[in-house]
Write a protein that holds these residues in place. Structure first.
Motif, mmCIF file in Angstrom:
data_model
loop_
_atom_site.group_PDB
_atom_site.id
_atom_site.type_symbol
_atom_site.label_atom_id
_atom_site.label_comp_id
_atom_site.label_asym_id
_atom_site.label_seq_id
_atom_site.Cartn_x
_atom_site.Cartn_y
_atom_site.Cartn_z
ATOM 1 N N PRO A 152 0.822 -1.222 0.000
ATOM 2 C CA PRO A 152 0.000 0.000 0.000
ATOM 3 C C PRO A 152 0.848 1.260 0.000
ATOM 4 C CG PRO A 152 0.053 -0.991 2.197
ATOM 5 C CD PRO A 152 0.726 -1.963 1.268
ATOM 6 N N GLN A 153 0.341 2.290 -0.684
ATOM 7 C CA GLN A 153 0.960 3.598 -0.688
ATOM 8 C C GLN A 153 -0.121 4.639 -0.437
ATOM 9 O OE1 GLN A 153 3.050 2.937 -4.672
ATOM 10 N NE2 GLN A 153 4.567 4.114 -3.568
ATOM 11 N N LYS A 154 0.272 5.788 0.085
ATOM 12 C CA LYS A 154 -0.684 6.834 0.379
ATOM 13 C C LYS A 154 -1.260 7.404 -0.914
ATOM 14 C CE LYS A 154 1.355 8.352 4.773
ATOM 15 N NZ LYS A 154 1.953 9.499 5.509
ATOM 16 N N ALA A 155 -2.596 7.356 -1.027
ATOM 17 C CA ALA A 155 -3.260 7.870 -2.230
ATOM 18 C C ALA A 155 -3.051 9.365 -2.388
ATOM 19 C CB ALA A 155 -4.749 7.552 -2.166
ATOM 20 N N SER A 156 -2.876 10.071 -1.274
ATOM 21 C CA SER A 156 -2.714 11.528 -1.320
ATOM 22 C C SER A 156 -1.479 11.948 -2.099
ATOM 23 C CB SER A 156 -2.646 12.102 0.095
ATOM 24 O OG SER A 156 -1.571 11.528 0.818
ATOM 25 N N ASN A 157 -0.491 11.028 -2.194
ATOM 26 C CA ASN A 157 0.740 11.328 -2.922
ATOM 27 C C ASN A 157 0.483 11.538 -4.419
ATOM 28 O OD1 ASN A 157 2.102 11.014 -0.544
ATOM 29 N ND2 ASN A 157 2.833 8.953 -0.968
ATOM 30 N N PHE A 158 -0.631 10.988 -4.930
ATOM 31 C CA PHE A 158 -0.883 11.016 -6.363
ATOM 32 C C PHE A 158 -2.188 11.709 -6.730
ATOM 33 C CE2 PHE A 158 1.131 7.021 -5.004
ATOM 34 C CZ PHE A 158 2.369 7.140 -5.627
ATOM 35 N N GLU A 159 -2.983 12.103 -5.739
ATOM 36 C CA GLU A 159 -4.339 12.588 -5.991
ATOM 37 C C GLU A 159 -4.375 13.805 -6.906
ATOM 38 O OE1 GLU A 159 -8.267 14.094 -3.496
ATOM 39 O OE2 GLU A 159 -6.630 13.092 -2.438
ATOM 40 N N ARG A 160 -3.570 14.839 -6.607
ATOM 41 C CA ARG A 160 -3.614 16.054 -7.416
ATOM 42 C C ARG A 160 -3.170 15.787 -8.850
ATOM 43 N NH1 ARG A 160 0.584 20.617 -6.403
ATOM 44 N NH2 ARG A 160 -0.224 20.614 -4.292
ATOM 45 N N GLY A 161 -2.075 15.040 -8.980
ATOM 46 C CA GLY A 161 -1.572 14.740 -10.311
ATOM 47 C C GLY A 161 -2.595 13.995 -11.152
ATOM 48 N N LYS A 162 -3.265 13.005 -10.570
ATOM 49 C CA LYS A 162 -4.277 12.246 -11.295
ATOM 50 C C LYS A 162 -5.439 13.130 -11.724
ATOM 51 C CE LYS A 162 -3.492 7.618 -9.379
ATOM 52 N NZ LYS A 162 -4.084 6.513 -8.584
#
Length: 207
Positions: free
Chosen positions: A30-40
């Motif tokens: 698992p990885q923190k979703a917040s790390n990629f949310e804005r970029g996605k």
């Protein structure tokens, strides 16, 4: 293995053990979703926009920070070139292996095709020889049958563009570098442990 994305090749170059965990043993961590949310969110919005969809409601749902980033992209000179394709999957063969990935966008003008890659974080330190740069340009050259190509990293954090030129000599150099690392991947006896990198999601498996 015979099919490789830029991230797969980069993972091997950084840590063969991590490559083994992720792609050979297929261990998902698992990885923190917040790390990629804005970029996605920005990538999805850009794709809808370029395809001509009505994004009015989506724009209104952006946070203030996201709106600033979106406006930087929306007004970028390369983002406003003639649209060819977006979220575009490409691939090409190098010896016995296939390499490829998905372009954020492909644009053009009367002289060049432009591969766009939007970055809400940092761009690579050596972008000319980043695996994403090499694989995308190599594949695009094969598919489009041209060397009139440029790779454009759109740095949305600093509102800057990093442009990588392409030529026949560049293609030869990229093929050489990619062939060498693909051969290593396919002949490697993976180590027992990695360096247990501090921020790696597989850290505990290597202790």
């Amino acid at each position: 293995m015979s099919d490789f994305s830029p991230y797969m090749v980069k993972t091997f170059a950084d840590c063969p053990k991590k490559f083994e965990y992720k792609y050979i043993k297929k261990i998902s961590m698992p990885q923190k979703a917040s790390n990629f949310e804005r970029g996605k969110k920005i990538h999805a919005l850009a794709n809808y926009y370029l395809k001509g969809a009505d994004i009015t409601k989506l724009e209104k749902a952006l946070s203030n920070e996201e709106s600033i980033v979106w406006q930087k992209l929306k007004t970028n000179e390369f983002f406003n070139k003639q649209y060819v394709n977006s979220e575009y999957t490409i691939s090409a063969k190098i010896k016995d292996c296939w390499v490829g990935g998905r372009l954020d966008a492909l644009m053009k003008d009367e002289n060049f095709y432009y591969i766009l890659d939007y970055k809400t974080g940092a761009i690579p330190q050596n972008p000319e020889f980043d695996f994403q740069t090499m694989i995308y340009l190599y594949c695009a050259a094969k598919i489009l049958n041209t060397h009139c190509l440029k790779f454009v990293y759109i740095d949305l954090k600093n509102n800057e563009n990093k442009i990588i030129e392409f030529s026949k000599d560049t293609e030869i150099e990229y093929e050489k570098r990619l062939s060498e690392i693909l051969a290593k991947i396919n002949t490697t006896n993976f180590p027992q442990k990695s360096n247990a990198c501090k921020f790696c999601e597989y850290q505990k498996l290597c202790l």
